[in-house]
Design a protein around this motif. Structure first.
Motif, PDB file in Angstrom:
ATOM      1  N   PRO A   4       0.884  -1.215   0.022  1.00 29.35           N
ATOM      2  CA  PRO A   4       0.105   0.145   0.014  1.00 29.35           C
ATOM      3  C   PRO A   4       0.912   1.214   0.066  1.00 29.35           C
ATOM      4  O   PRO A   4       2.090   1.387   0.698  1.00 29.35           O
ATOM      5  CB  PRO A   4      -0.832  -0.152   1.140  1.00 29.35           C
ATOM      6  CG  PRO A   4      -0.549  -1.679   1.780  1.00 29.35           C
ATOM      7  CD  PRO A   4       0.522  -1.879   1.189  1.00 29.35           C
TER       8      PRO A   4
ATOM      9  N   LEU B 185      -2.049   0.790  -5.248  1.00 31.92           N
ATOM     10  CA  LEU B 185      -1.020   0.032  -4.836  1.00 31.92           C
ATOM     11  C   LEU B 185       0.283   0.217  -5.328  1.00 31.92           C
ATOM     12  O   LEU B 185       0.143   0.675  -6.783  1.00 31.92           O
ATOM     13  CB  LEU B 185      -1.629  -1.521  -5.398  1.00 31.92           C
ATOM     14  CG  LEU B 185      -1.391  -2.752  -4.670  1.00 31.92           C
ATOM     15  CD1 LEU B 185      -1.907  -2.650  -2.970  1.00 31.92           C
ATOM     16  CD2 LEU B 185      -2.039  -3.858  -5.360  1.00 31.92           C
TER      17      LEU B 185
ATOM     18  N   PRO C  23      -3.411  -8.174  -5.174  1.00 32.38           N
ATOM     19  CA  PRO C  23      -4.973  -7.691  -4.590  1.00 32.38           C
ATOM     20  C   PRO C  23      -5.464  -6.963  -5.290  1.00 32.38           C
ATOM     21  O   PRO C  23      -5.069  -5.902  -6.368  1.00 32.38           O
ATOM     22  CB  PRO C  23      -4.111  -6.995  -3.298  1.00 32.38           C
ATOM     23  CG  PRO C  23      -2.839  -7.561  -3.364  1.00 32.38           C
ATOM     24  CD  PRO C  23      -2.162  -7.880  -4.455  1.00 32.38           C
ATOM     25  N   ARG C  24      -6.946  -6.724  -5.196  1.00 29.89           N
ATOM     26  CA  ARG C  24      -7.895  -5.735  -5.688  1.00 29.89           C
ATOM     27  C   ARG C  24      -7.849  -4.451  -5.326  1.00 29.89           C
ATOM     28  O   ARG C  24      -8.299  -3.686  -6.029  1.00 29.89           O
ATOM     29  CB  ARG C  24      -9.017  -6.506  -6.125  1.00 29.89           C
ATOM     30  CG  ARG C  24      -9.258  -7.886  -6.706  1.00 29.89           C
ATOM     31  CD  ARG C  24     -10.623  -8.517  -6.831  1.00 29.89           C
ATOM     32  NE  ARG C  24     -10.672  -9.768  -7.570  1.00 29.89           N
ATOM     33  CZ  ARG C  24     -10.858 -10.001  -8.621  1.00 29.89           C
ATOM     34  NH1 ARG C  24     -10.800  -8.608  -9.569  1.00 29.89           N
ATOM     35  NH2 ARG C  24     -10.687 -11.117  -9.497  1.00 29.89           N
ATOM     36  N   LYS C  25      -7.229  -4.411  -4.094  1.00 35.27           N
ATOM     37  CA  LYS C  25      -7.473  -3.149  -3.666  1.00 35.27           C
ATOM     38  C   LYS C  25      -6.338  -2.088  -4.291  1.00 35.27           C
ATOM     39  O   LYS C  25      -5.149  -2.309  -4.555  1.00 35.27           O
ATOM     40  CB  LYS C  25      -7.369  -3.280  -1.981  1.00 35.27           C
ATOM     41  CG  LYS C  25      -7.464  -1.941  -1.230  1.00 35.27           C
ATOM     42  CD  LYS C  25      -7.043  -2.155   0.270  1.00 35.27           C
ATOM     43  CE  LYS C  25      -7.664  -0.849   0.989  1.00 35.27           C
ATOM     44  NZ  LYS C  25      -7.322  -1.286   2.426  1.00 35.27           N
ATOM     45  N   ARG C  26      -6.943  -0.982  -4.328  1.00 34.63           N
ATOM     46  CA  ARG C  26      -6.190   0.164  -5.269  1.00 34.63           C
ATOM     47  C   ARG C  26      -6.258   1.505  -4.314  1.00 34.63           C
ATOM     48  O   ARG C  26      -7.263   1.430  -3.501  1.00 34.63           O
ATOM     49  CB  ARG C  26      -6.614   0.365  -6.385  1.00 34.63           C
ATOM     50  CG  ARG C  26      -6.865  -0.630  -7.488  1.00 34.63           C
ATOM     51  CD  ARG C  26      -5.419  -1.353  -7.844  1.00 34.63           C
ATOM     52  NE  ARG C  26      -5.284  -2.216  -8.828  1.00 34.63           N
ATOM     53  CZ  ARG C  26      -5.430  -3.530  -8.440  1.00 34.63           C
ATOM     54  NH1 ARG C  26      -5.414  -3.879  -7.430  1.00 34.63           N
ATOM     55  NH2 ARG C  26      -5.362  -4.282  -9.678  1.00 34.63           N
TER      56      ARG C  26
END
Length: 608
Positions: free
Chosen positions: A171, A195, A190-193
Motif C-alpha cells: 500500500p 497499490l 490484490p484488488r485493492k487500489r
C-alpha cells in the motif's frame, strides 16, 4: 553564560553528572546563541526565570519518549497551547496548516516532504529523475508500478519477465509492514487500489543465512539552501527466519520482511541489547560495518554509495518542498525534518533505496534503541539551533510589524525576516542567469559577499560545529556535481558549494573571515561611505548580463510544474528563481540601505 559544544567541561565534584550551560554561543559576534540539549549523563544549568518561562514544547500524541526525555533535561515544559511553544515533534500536516506556525517555532516537518515519504510519490519522482539523467545516476531503486495507472505497463513487464519473477506489493502510504506481501502469480495481485508493485530483490546479501535492511537517519535542516546530514550510526534489522528463494516460502513474512514490528511476533526472534555486538536480529549500523570489514569488505565504498543515493533522493523533493515553503511558511527557521531511509544490500553489496519514512519510528524498547536513537535525537536537536524569542515575539497579540525594528546584536528575530535589498536581488539574478557548468565563473560569487551571504554562511558554519555524530553530506567540497540535478538552480546552493570548495581544508580561515565581516558590519553600520554597490563592482565583462538580470528580478514569470499530482500540490507554481520571497535576512540594520554589500574595502579572504 554560553559555551561552544566542543568546550571540555569537568565533571561535578559533588556528583556524577557533567554540568553544561544552557546556551551554546555562536562562533560569530552578534549572532544569537542556541539552546543546548544534553545526554543522560549531563545536567543543564537553569536559565534565569524570565527566560525559563519561554521553554515550552508542544506535546502531541506521536511525540516519542526519546524526545520527551531529551527536552526535559533542558528544562522544557510540556504545553498544549497553540501560540507559545518553541518546539513540536508531531504529525505531518497538510501544507496550508504550516501558515499557523509562528516565526520562532520549529516543527519537525517540511510541507511537501510526502513527495518522497509516500511510496508512490517516491517512485514517481525518482523515475522522473532517472528519465532525465539515466540509470547510471538514478539506478538505485527497484522497478516499480503504481496501480491502477500502470496496470498495462506492469502486465507487459510481468509477461516479459517469465514465471520465476517475484514481486512485492505495498500500500502506498502504509508503515510497519502492514499490507505488504510477496507474490509470483498474477492471480495473487490484490484488488485493492491504489497499490505499489515493485520488482522483488530476490538475491539479497545474507548474514548467517538471513536477509536484512538498514535504517539510515537523514536530517535536513534547510531546503534553501539545502543542508543534508546523515547520522553515523543506525539500525540493521534482520528477518527472523533464514532466507530461501523458493516460491513456496513467499507467504512467510518472517523470512521476506525485515520490519521489526513484524519479526518481533516470531517466537524465534532474538533481541540484542549491545550496540557493539553482532548478535540477535537487530544490530547497530557501526557493528555491521565492523563485521563486514572483518570479512575484507570495503565498507567506505558502500557508505559513499548510500550518501550519494540520499543526496539525490532529497534533491528529487526540492521543487515541491521549496514551493510549498514559500507559499505556506512564514520563516524557513520553522521547519526541519528527520527522514528514515530503508536500504537493502544485494548479493553484490549494491545498496538499494526501498522507501523513505517522514516519521521514522523512535520507539526505544531496548538498550540498543535507546543508545542509538537517544544520541541521534540529542544531536539532532542541537543541530536544529533552537533560539529564545524576545518576550514580545512570544505574545499572542504581537504583529509582524512589531518585530521588524531591531539591531543585529543578539536579536533572534533577524533570523526570521525575509527582506533582502535590491542589490542582493540583482546579484542573485545575475548568477542564476549564467551557464550552469562554468565553475570558474561560479567561484566569483565569493568575491563580493552581501550581508545576506554573510548571514547564511555564518549560520552554516555555526550549524556545522553542533553536528555531533551527524555528518554533513550536502553541501560539501565535492557536492557541486549534484547541482545539475536540481530542477531549478538556487543561488544559496551555489554560494555554499563554492564556499565549501574554497575553505573545506581551512575552516579556521573561513571562520575568521566571517567573524571579521560580522564585526565590521555592525561597527560600520551604514557602509555607504565604505563600499560600492555590488552592481558597480568591477565585473566589466558582465555589465550587459547584470543589467538584464536586474530586469529579471521583476519580470521573470512563474512556470507551472505539470507533474504535481494531488489537489493540494496542483496549485503550486514554481518561480525560476523567486528573488523576492527568499526566507533570508540581511545583516544590515536597514535592509534598504543603498550600500548593502561587503566589498573589497574590507579585508579580502586571502588577507586573513
Amino acid at each position: 553564560m554560553t559555551v561552544t559544544v566542543e568546550d571540555p567541561i569537568s565533571p561535578d565534584v559533588e556528583g556524577d553528572l557533567v554540568e553544561r550551560p544552557a546556551l551554546v554561543s555562536s562562533l560569530f559576534p552578534h549572532m544569537s546563541p542556541t539552546l543546548y540539549f544534553s545526554t543522560a549523563d549531563e545536567r543543564v544549568e537553569l536559565l534565569p526565570a524570565e527566560q525559563r518561562k519561554l521553554l515550552k514544547w508542544k506535546i502531541t500524541t506521536v511525540t516519542p519518549n526519546v524526545v520527551k526525555n531529551t527536552i526535559s533535561r533542558s528544562h522544557f515544559k510540556a504545553t498544549k497551547k497553540s501560540h507559545d511553544w518553541l518546539g513540536c515533534w508531531g504529525h505531518h500536516m497538510k501544507s496550508p496548516g504550516f501558515k499557523a506556525i509562528r516565526e520562532f517555532q520549529k516543527l519537525n516537518h517540511f510541507p511537501g516532504s510526502f513527495q518522497i515519504g509516500r511510496k508512490d510519490r517516491l517512485w514517481r519522482n525518482l523515475s522522473k529523475m532517472q528519465a532525465r539523467f539515466g540509470k547510471r545516476e538514478f539506478g538505485f531503486f527497484p522497478r516499480s508500478f503504481i496501480l491502477p495507472q500502470d496496470i498495462k505497463l506492469l502486465r507487459k513487464a510481468w509477461e516479459d519477465g517469465g514465471t520465476k519473477q517475484k514481486w512485492i506489493v505495498k500500500p502506498p502510504a502504509s508503515a510497519r509492514g502492514i499490507g505488504i506481501q510477496v507474490i509470483h502469480k498474477w492471480s495473487q495481485m490484490p484488488r485493492k487500489r491504489p497499490l505499489l508493485v515493485q520488482k522483488y530483490l530476490h538475491k539479497p546479501y545474507l548474514i548467517s543465512g538471513n536477509k536484512f535492511d538498514l535504517r539510515i537517519y537523514v536530517y535536513v535542516t534547510s531546503y534553501d539552501p539545502l543542508r543534508i546530514y546523515i547520522f553515523n550510526d543506525g539500525l540493521v534489522r534482520f528477518a527472523s527466519c533464514k532466507y530461501s528463494p523458493s516460491m513456496k516460502t513467499l507467504n512467510n513474512k518472517f523470512m521476506h520482511l525485515t520490519n521489526y514490528s513484524v519479526n518481533k511476533k516470531n517466537s524465534e526472534y532474538q533481541s540484542n541489547s549491545d550496540d557493539k555486538a553482532c548478535q540477535g536480529h537487530k544490530w547497530a549500523l557501526k557493528a555491521l560495518w565492523q563485521y563486514l570489514g572483518s570479512q575484507g569488505i570495503n565498507t567506505t565504498l558502500i557508505w559513499d554509495k548510500i550518501k550519494d543515493m540520499v543526496i539525490k533522493t532529497i534533491i528529487a523533493s526540492d521543487p515541491y518542498v521549496n514551493s510549498l515553503v514559500k507559499m505556506h511558511v512564514r520563516s524557513a527557521y520553522s521547519c526541519h525534518e528527520l527522514f528514515g531511509f530503508d536500504i537493502m544490500l544485494d548479493e553484490n553489496l549494491k545498496p538499494w533505496v526501498l522507501e523513505v519514512n517522514i516519521s521514522p519510528s523512535l520507539h526505544s524498547n531496548t538498550p540498543l534503541d535507546v543508545s542509538i536513537k537517544g544520541q541521534m535525537i540529542r544531536d539532532l536537536l542541537n543541530l536544529a539551533g533552537f533560539v529564545l524569542p524576545l518576550k514580545e515575539d512570544n505574545e499572542p497579540s504581537s504583529s509582524s510589524a512589531s518585530s521588524s525594528t531591531s539591531s543585529l546584536c543578539g536579536v533572534v528575530r533577524e533570523r526570521w525576516r525575509s527582506d533582502i535589498s535590491t542589490d542582493e536581488k540583482v546579484k542573485r539574478a545575475f548568477y542564476l542567469s549564467q551557464r550552469f557548468g562554468d565553475q570558474e565563473f561560479c567561484a566569483t560569487i565569493l568575491d563580493v559577499l552581501t550581508p545576506n551571504d554573510v548571514r547564511v554562511l555564518a549560520e552554516s558554519e555555526d550549524e556545522l560545529t553542533r553536528k555531533g555524530d551527524f555528518e554533513r553530506v550536502f553541501p560539501s567540497h565535492a557536492s557541486s556535481r549534484y547541482l545539475r540535478f536540481f530542477e531549478q538552480p538556487r543561488y544559496l546552493n551555489i554560494l555554499l558549494n563554492q564556499w565549501e570548495q574554497k575553505y573545506w581544508l581551512s575552516r579556521s580561515k573561513a571562520i575568521n573571515l566571517l567573524r571579521d565581516l560580522c564585526e565590521k558590519r555592525v561597527h560600520l553600520g551604514n557602509l555607504a561611505d565604505s563600499v560600492h554597490h555590488w552592481s558597480s563592482k568591477s565585473y566589466h565583462g558582465h555589465r550587459s548580463q547584470l543589467s538584464r538580470s536586474s530586469v529579471m528580478v521583476s519580470q521573470r514569470s512563474d512556470a507551472e510544474d505539470e507533474d504535481l499530482s494531488d489537489r493540494e500540490v496542483q496549485s503550486v507554481t514554481m518561480s525560476l528563481p523567486d528573488m523576492s520571497l527568499l526566507s533570508t535576512v540581511s545583516l544590515s540594520p536597514s535592509p534598504t540601505s543603498s550600500s548593502s554589500l561587503v566589498s573589497d574595502s574590507l579585508p579580502s579572504h586571502d588577507d586573513l
